[in-house]
Design an enzyme around this catalytic site. Structure first.
Site, PDB file in Angstrom:
ATOM      1  N   SER A   1       0.863  -1.180   0.000  1.00  0.00           N
ATOM      2  CA  SER A   1       0.000   0.000   0.000  1.00  0.00           C
ATOM      3  C   SER A   1       0.897   1.226   0.000  1.00  0.00           C
ATOM      4  O   SER A   1       2.031   1.176   0.489  1.00  0.00           O
ATOM      5  CB  SER A   1      -0.888   0.013   1.249  1.00  0.00           C
ATOM      6  OG  SER A   1      -1.473   1.285   1.463  1.00  0.00           O
TER       7      SER A   1
ATOM      8  N   TYR B   1      -2.251  -0.638  10.595  1.00  0.00           N
ATOM      9  CA  TYR B   1      -2.352  -0.999   9.181  1.00  0.00           C
ATOM     10  C   TYR B   1      -1.142  -0.479   8.404  1.00  0.00           C
ATOM     11  O   TYR B   1      -0.493  -1.227   7.658  1.00  0.00           O
ATOM     12  CB  TYR B   1      -3.642  -0.423   8.588  1.00  0.00           C
ATOM     13  CG  TYR B   1      -3.767  -0.606   7.097  1.00  0.00           C
ATOM     14  CD1 TYR B   1      -4.255  -1.799   6.567  1.00  0.00           C
ATOM     15  CD2 TYR B   1      -3.395   0.399   6.205  1.00  0.00           C
ATOM     16  CE1 TYR B   1      -4.369  -1.980   5.193  1.00  0.00           C
ATOM     17  CE2 TYR B   1      -3.503   0.231   4.838  1.00  0.00           C
ATOM     18  CZ  TYR B   1      -3.988  -0.962   4.339  1.00  0.00           C
ATOM     19  OH  TYR B   1      -4.085  -1.136   2.977  1.00  0.00           O
TER      20      TYR B   1
END
EC number: 1.1.1.1
Length: 256
Positions: free
Chosen positions: A140, A153
């Site tokens: 990501s 995360y």
């Protein structure tokens, strides 16, 4: 080195998710031989849709939770390798975005990816007589610069980038190449609603979606382009419908 997906066997972990499903649709258009999808929840309609897009490609589903012990992953891979004989690409795509679930976020986003990778090395590692292979890990853009309201995360995604870069450097030893694809904010169910760490920002999803995003299909198309470009060690940014190789800044070197 450019890579053609025609007649190749691909394992896609979490290939039925938001970006995952759109990427699976793009993959079958490339005339794969086999697309093996490992996911937690079966979706017969999605499998049928993938098969209908290109009936020449064999699409197979196996239930798989990346948080299982590594021995169970190895057992499943033995079944797959026994059936296909060879596997060319492993895509690790499992991920959750919920900083209330700290242990599960780490288990799914990072530990599961490491364990699945470690398990397939039993079959690919050239030191064991294996043929080598290609690992594509989904990270990501938060692995570059965190969304600080979801530090758990973001931390797992930074770990994925670092782990994968190490795999790439080990390619001369193992015969296994690796790279990351790192999507920016993409319009999927994953980002419509999620929890920040300790509720530091209750409106984090809404605030993110107020900024420019990309459709899942555009991300999927660039995802497959990155696979075809097949650059060992590449850190791909898939943001705002573009594909860009990130040049990582080195601040320290172990010297070994």
């Amino acid at each position: 080195m450019a890579f053609t997906l025609t007649n190749k066997n691909v394992i896609f972990v979490a290939g039925l998710g938001g970006i995952g499903l759109d990427t699976s649709k793009e993959l079958v258009k490339r005339d794969l031989k086999n697309l093996v999808i490992l996911d937690r929840i079966e979706n017969p309609a999605a499998i049928a849709e993938l098969q209908a897009i290109n009936p020449k490609v064999t699409v197979t589903f196996y239930p798989y939770d990346v948080t299982v012990p590594i021995a169970e992953t190895t057992k499943l891979l033995k079944t797959i390798f026994a059936k296909l004989k060879t596997v060319d690409v492993l895509i690790n795509g499992a991920g959750i975005l919920d900083d209330h679930q700290i242990e599960r976020t780490i288990a799914v986003n990072y530990t599961g990816l490491v364990n699945t990778t470690t398990a397939i090395l039993d079959f690919w590692d050239k030191r064991k007589g294996g043929p080598g292979g290609i690992i594509c890990n989904i990270g990501s853009v938060t692995g570059f610069n965190a969304i600080y309201q979801v530090p758990v995360y973001s931390g797992t995604k930074a770990a994925v980038v670092n782990f994968t870069s190490s795999l790439a450097k080990l390619a001369p030893i193992t015969g296994v190449t690796a790279y990351t694809v790192n999507p920016g904010i993409t319009r999927t169910t994953l980002v419509h609603k999620f929890n920040s760490w300790l509720d530091v920002e209750p409106q984090v999803a809404e605030k993110l979606l107020a900024h420019p995003t990309q459709p899942s299909l555009a991300c999927a198309e660039n995802f497959v382009k990155a696979i075809e470009l097949n650059q060992n060690g590449a850190i791909w940014k898939l943001d705002l419908s573009t594909l860009e190789a990130i040049q990582w800044t080195k601040h320290w070197d172990s010297g070994i």
